[in-house]
Structures are given as C-alpha cells and as structure tokens.
Design a protein around this motif. Structure first.
Motif, PDB file in Angstrom:
ATOM      1  N   GLU A 218     -15.630  10.682   2.092  1.00 11.87           N
ATOM      2  CA  GLU A 218     -14.621  10.406   3.120  1.00 11.87           C
ATOM      3  C   GLU A 218     -14.093  11.722   3.670  1.00 11.87           C
ATOM      4  O   GLU A 218     -14.032  12.736   2.964  1.00 11.87           O
ATOM      5  N   SER A 219     -13.706  11.696   4.941  1.00 15.61           N
ATOM      6  CA  SER A 219     -13.071  12.859   5.549  1.00 15.61           C
ATOM      7  C   SER A 219     -11.915  12.372   6.422  1.00 15.61           C
ATOM      8  O   SER A 219     -12.011  11.332   7.072  1.00 15.61           O
ATOM      9  N   VAL A 220     -10.831  13.143   6.416  1.00 16.72           N
ATOM     10  CA  VAL A 220      -9.619  12.767   7.147  1.00 16.72           C
ATOM     11  C   VAL A 220      -9.058  14.003   7.834  1.00 16.72           C
ATOM     12  O   VAL A 220      -9.038  15.099   7.263  1.00 16.72           O
ATOM     13  N   LEU A 221      -8.598  13.818   9.066  1.00 12.84           N
ATOM     14  CA  LEU A 221      -7.871  14.865   9.786  1.00 12.84           C
ATOM     15  C   LEU A 221      -6.421  14.427   9.912  1.00 12.84           C
ATOM     16  O   LEU A 221      -6.129  13.359  10.463  1.00 12.84           O
ATOM     17  N   THR A 222      -5.514  15.229   9.408  1.00 14.10           N
ATOM     18  CA  THR A 222      -4.103  14.824   9.426  1.00 14.10           C
ATOM     19  C   THR A 222      -3.561  14.736  10.851  1.00 14.10           C
ATOM     20  O   THR A 222      -2.609  13.997  11.101  1.00 14.10           O
ATOM     21  N   GLY A 223      -4.192  15.461  11.781  1.00 13.75           N
ATOM     22  CA  GLY A 223      -3.704  15.427  13.151  1.00 13.75           C
ATOM     23  C   GLY A 223      -3.892  14.087  13.832  1.00 13.75           C
ATOM     24  O   GLY A 223      -3.228  13.807  14.838  1.00 13.75           O
ATOM     25  N   VAL A 224      -4.802  13.247  13.305  1.00 12.51           N
ATOM     26  CA  VAL A 224      -5.052  11.945  13.927  1.00 12.51           C
ATOM     27  C   VAL A 224      -4.782  10.794  12.959  1.00 12.51           C
ATOM     28  O   VAL A 224      -5.003   9.632  13.313  1.00 12.51           O
ATOM     29  N   ASP A 225      -4.350  11.103  11.733  1.00  8.56           N
ATOM     30  CA  ASP A 225      -4.027  10.068  10.752  1.00  8.56           C
ATOM     31  C   ASP A 225      -2.510  10.019  10.595  1.00  8.56           C
ATOM     32  O   ASP A 225      -1.880  11.052  10.322  1.00  8.56           O
ATOM     33  N   HIS A 226      -1.930   8.847  10.747  1.00  7.79           N
ATOM     34  CA  HIS A 226      -0.469   8.741  10.774  1.00  7.79           C
ATOM     35  C   HIS A 226       0.162   8.566   9.392  1.00  7.79           C
ATOM     36  O   HIS A 226       1.378   8.468   9.278  1.00  7.79           O
ATOM     37  N   ARG A 227      -0.638   8.523   8.365  1.00  2.97           N
ATOM     38  CA  ARG A 227      -0.074   8.464   7.018  1.00  2.97           C
ATOM     39  C   ARG A 227       0.489   9.831   6.630  1.00  2.97           C
ATOM     40  O   ARG A 227       0.137  10.859   7.222  1.00  2.97           O
ATOM     41  N   SER A 228       1.325   9.863   5.623  1.00  2.00           N
ATOM     42  CA  SER A 228       1.826  11.142   5.129  1.00  2.00           C
ATOM     43  C   SER A 228       0.676  11.898   4.458  1.00  2.00           C
ATOM     44  O   SER A 228      -0.280  11.297   3.959  1.00  2.00           O
ATOM     45  N   VAL A 229       0.799  13.216   4.442  1.00  2.00           N
ATOM     46  CA  VAL A 229      -0.247  14.036   3.841  1.00  2.00           C
ATOM     47  C   VAL A 229      -0.401  13.714   2.353  1.00  2.00           C
ATOM     48  O   VAL A 229      -1.512  13.644   1.828  1.00  2.00           O
ATOM     49  N   GLY A 230       0.714  13.487   1.672  1.00  2.00           N
ATOM     50  CA  GLY A 230       0.649  13.154   0.252  1.00  2.00           C
ATOM     51  C   GLY A 230      -0.076  11.846   0.007  1.00  2.00           C
ATOM     52  O   GLY A 230      -0.857  11.716  -0.945  1.00  2.00           O
ATOM     53  N   GLU A 231       0.173  10.870   0.867  1.00  2.00           N
ATOM     54  CA  GLU A 231      -0.491   9.580   0.740  1.00  2.00           C
ATOM     55  C   GLU A 231      -1.998   9.725   0.952  1.00  2.00           C
ATOM     56  O   GLU A 231      -2.806   9.134   0.217  1.00  2.00           O
ATOM     57  N   ILE A 232      -2.360  10.503   1.949  1.00  2.00           N
ATOM     58  CA  ILE A 232      -3.787  10.724   2.215  1.00  2.00           C
ATOM     59  C   ILE A 232      -4.437  11.425   1.025  1.00  2.00           C
ATOM     60  O   ILE A 232      -5.516  11.027   0.557  1.00  2.00           O
ATOM     61  N   GLY A 233      -3.793  12.466   0.512  1.00  2.00           N
ATOM     62  CA  GLY A 233      -4.344  13.205  -0.619  1.00  2.00           C
ATOM     63  C   GLY A 233      -4.537  12.330  -1.833  1.00  2.00           C
ATOM     64  O   GLY A 233      -5.573  12.393  -2.517  1.00  2.00           O
ATOM     65  N   SER A 234      -3.555  11.486  -2.149  1.00  2.00           N
ATOM     66  CA  SER A 234      -3.662  10.583  -3.301  1.00  2.00           C
ATOM     67  C   SER A 234      -4.819   9.621  -3.130  1.00  2.00           C
ATOM     68  O   SER A 234      -5.560   9.329  -4.084  1.00  2.00           O
ATOM     69  N   SER A 235      -5.001   9.121  -1.908  1.00  2.00           N
ATOM     70  CA  SER A 235      -6.099   8.195  -1.633  1.00  2.00           C
ATOM     71  C   SER A 235      -7.452   8.867  -1.836  1.00  2.00           C
ATOM     72  O   SER A 235      -8.371   8.279  -2.419  1.00  2.00           O
ATOM     73  N   LEU A 236      -7.588  10.097  -1.378  1.00  2.00           N
ATOM     74  CA  LEU A 236      -8.865  10.799  -1.522  1.00  2.00           C
ATOM     75  C   LEU A 236      -9.168  11.115  -2.983  1.00  2.00           C
ATOM     76  O   LEU A 236     -10.333  11.075  -3.412  1.00  2.00           O
ATOM     77  N   LEU A 237      -8.145  11.418  -3.754  1.00  2.00           N
ATOM     78  CA  LEU A 237      -8.355  11.721  -5.178  1.00  2.00           C
ATOM     79  C   LEU A 237      -8.886  10.522  -5.952  1.00  2.00           C
ATOM     80  O   LEU A 237      -9.556  10.682  -6.976  1.00  2.00           O
ATOM     81  N   GLU A 238      -8.606   9.324  -5.480  1.00  2.00           N
ATOM     82  CA  GLU A 238      -9.114   8.123  -6.147  1.00  2.00           C
ATOM     83  C   GLU A 238     -10.604   7.925  -5.903  1.00  2.00           C
ATOM     84  O   GLU A 238     -11.257   7.175  -6.638  1.00  2.00           O
ATOM     85  N   LYS A 239     -11.148   8.592  -4.889  1.00  2.00           N
ATOM     86  CA  LYS A 239     -12.538   8.348  -4.491  1.00  2.00           C
ATOM     87  C   LYS A 239     -13.465   9.517  -4.789  1.00  2.00           C
ATOM     88  O   LYS A 239     -14.691   9.344  -4.722  1.00  2.00           O
TER      89      LYS A 239
END
Length: 401
Positions: A218-239
């Motif tokens: 998975e790849s995410v750009l924070t500039g276009v993702d409206h979730r908080s950075v911490g939320e995104i990071g936690s989600s990626l760590l699960e995968k």
C-alpha cells in the motif's frame, strides 16, 4: 538511539532488528527470484540410468577386435527400458536419451556406421564410454541441489522439475508500505496544480522493493488523504513489515517523520547519518516492524533506499545484507570536494579488463536524471578532494548487469 553515527554502525543496527520472515510453500513455476527456506538434495541419480547421448547404436564388447562387426539384436525407442543384456559382438539401435541396455560399453553415432550383410560395421574406433550419459554424471543421489537462503534462478526451477518437485519452501516476501509526508505531492497519474509535484518516489520505491524480492502492499500520500497522519501510519503498520516515510525529514519548525515515529510508539534506532545526499534520515522499530524515514528528494530517496532499506529487505529473506563493493576506475571524474561522506550515482561496467565507473549527470538530490542508468554508488570519503579522471574509487554495486 544513535545520533550522527556512521553508515556502517546504523546498518549493523538495522540488521540486528530485522526479523527473519516465516516460510511459505509455492509452486516451482512461481518460485523464480524467491529465496529458499530449506535445502534440497537429489532423491536419485541424474540421469537415473546410463543413456545414449546421440542417435546411433549401443555396442557391447567387440569380438575379434570388432573386425567382424556387430549383430543387431533390437531397437530401443525413447521411453523403453531395455533389459536384455548385450553379449560381446552385439549392438542395439538407440535414440538420444534412450536408456542403454546392460552390457553396452559405448554408442556409435549412426552416421559413423555401415550395415554390411546384416552386420553393423563401425567407421570409428570405439572407446569405452563414448557418447554415453552415465548414471549420476549430472547429480548423484544425496547431492546438495539447492542450499538454504538461495535466490532461485530459472536453472533451479529446471533442476527441481528434473527431480519431480512440484513446490518449494521459500521465505515470505517482505511487505512494504510507503507513506509520503510532503503536502504538495500528488499522485503521478494526475495533473498537478501550480505549486504541486507529481509523486515519483512511490513508483521508484515500488520498483526497488520488487527488485529486492519484496512487495509494496500500500502507498498513501498525506496531501490527498484526509485521515490524520497517525491514523494512516497505524493502518500501514498493520499491513506491512517495513513502512517507508518519504519527505518530512527536516524542517526548521520540526521533523514530521520523527514526530510520527514517536507518536506511533516506535523505538528510534538512529537519526541523522553524516552522508550526502539525504543526511536527515532515521529509523525506528515497533515490535517486529521497521520504519524508515527517507528524503523526499528523488535521488536522495533512491540512495537512502539502497543504503538503509535494501539491507533490511534482503536480511528478512535470509540473504546477505551487505552490498557488493568493488574498486573501479572513474572515467570522467567528479569536480567537487566533499565535506561529509558522499555517494555519487554512477554507471559501472567491465571494460578493458577492469571495472570502469562513470559519474552520471544530474547529481543534485532533487534530480532524477542520474537514477536512470545508475547501477552503482561511488563512495567518496569525507573531506576528500575532487575525483580525478582515471582515479581508482570504491563503489557499491546496486544490481546485476
């Protein structure tokens, strides 16, 4: 946490915290490029029996020195297993790959024979073992075929098939996630607005990870993702086993990448390594997962991947983590002296009986030009004068060629 430590020190720290990934079983048809998790040995001789190497005639011991020729006693087709023992003075027609009858000492190619009065007359001197593929001449029963921790090549796939193997145990591919922290970076498929930049780092990292035997999940750009950075990071760590943060490694008002690692609960391994490009870099661990912070500048991101992330991806698969180092002659030189240790993108090749490396154009950290043909990094020590044309330099080889 190590601060401003040498590259070799932090690389050792990375390897120390790299878990070996669990094995999985895959079809041999899907195994090329994977790393063997077990060793494999020959379950039989290869070939299993003596076979003919040519189309011709299997001959037994001659009678009267072979002057009277040989009596033909049959024809061994491919797939046959002749059991009739050839007596002295007898011959049997065989095909390439045919099992030889017991008693055969050699095979005479058909074009070097004549048939006279129902007798086979060889037109060459017969030597014992001529044109015979001996049982076990390729591999003998019990011989090591594939060591553990071996990158499987097409040759290995063919070898496993020859011994009837349907599947092979390999280490699971390291799963990598990429998180871009620069707010002005947008997906590469889109048209950027003024002030925005297309994302070239995620495709770059995806290709590099694949080249190392891993996969980007998975790849995410924070500039276009409206979730908080911490939320995104936690989600990626699960995968993922490895999370790579690009951009946000240095700013006057804070370090976003480091703050995110701390927010996620990571234990920082190191921060800031005195190298160019990409000195503002770091890593942290959360249980069995590793987070890396790399520069948002494309060339610096690529160099950082090779120096920090690639050893981890290799180590997780049971491979030697260190990059091959060679001495090469620089064909064109580098005009700048170095303050801190510098890694210069180059192209290495074998020419005129020596390794030759050329400094590529576009050495700024922000430039992509030098990445296109890059297969080596010139390791320029700290406080070095400019590199002269023809000077011997130490290089890290990044890929085969």
């Amino acid at each position: 946490m190590l601060l401003d430590s040498s590259l070799e020190t932090v690389q050792a720290q990375i390897i120390e915290f790299c878990p070996r990934l669990s094995p999985e079983t895959v079809s041999i048809l899907n195994a090329v490029g994977r790393v063997s998790a077990e060793e494999y040995r020959a379950g039989s001789d290869l070939p299993a029996q003596n076979q003919s190497a040519v189309d011709g005639y299997a001959v037994a011991e001659p009678v009267d020195g072979g002057s009277s020729g040989y009596s033909l006693v049959g024809n061994a087709l491919l797939g046959d297993n002749p059991l009739t023992f050839l007596k002295p003075g007898e011959a049997m027609q065989v095909k390439t790959g045919s099992n030889l009858p017991p008693g055969a000492i050699a095979v005479v190619p058909h074009e070097k024979t004549e048939i006279q009065n129902d007798s086979l007359i060889p037109l060459e001197v017969i030597k014992v073992g001529n044109n015979v593929k001996k049982a076990g001449e390729d591999y003998v029963h019990g011989e090591l075929l594939i060591p553990r921790n071996t990158i499987l090549t097409p040759g290995h796939i063919s070898l496993m098939a020859a011994f009837g193997m349907n599947s092979v145990s390999v280490y699971r591919k390291p799963r990598v996630a990429v998180l871009g922290l620069s707010p002005n970076v947008v997906p590469w498929q889109t048209n950027p607005l003024p002030g925005q930049t297309r994302d070239s780092n995620t495709p770059l990292i995806t290709a590099l990870v694949k080249e190392c035997g891993g996969e980007v999940v998975e790849s995410v750009l924070t500039g276009v993702d409206h979730r908080s950075v911490g939320e995104i990071g936690s989600s990626l760590l699960e995968k993922a086993d490895i999370v790579i943060l690009t951009g946000g490694t240095y700013a006057e008002d804070g370090n976003e990448a480091r703050l995110l690692m701390e927010q996620l609960g990571a234990d920082l391994l190191y921060w800031d390594v005195p190298i160019q490009p990409g000195s503002h870099t770091g890593a942290g661990v959360i249980e069995s997962r590793i987070l890396f912070a790399l520069s948002g500048n494309p060339a610096a991101c690529g160099v950082g991947y090779h120096l920090f992330v690639a050893p981890a991806v290799r180590a997780m698969q049971g491979l030697i983590a260190e990059t091959t180092r060679l001495t090469a002659q620089c064909t064109n030189g580098f005009p700048k002296k170095s303050g801190s240790r510098r890694f210069i993108r180059g192209q290495v090749r074998w020419e005129n009986n020596s390794w030759q490396v050329t400094v590529l154009e576009g050495q700024k950290p922000s430039m992509l030009r030098s990445l296109v043909d890059c297969n080596a990094l010139i390791d320029m020590p700290a406080s070095s004068p400019p590199i002269n044309k023809g000077q011997d330099v130490s290089i890290l080889v990044l890929k085969t060629f």
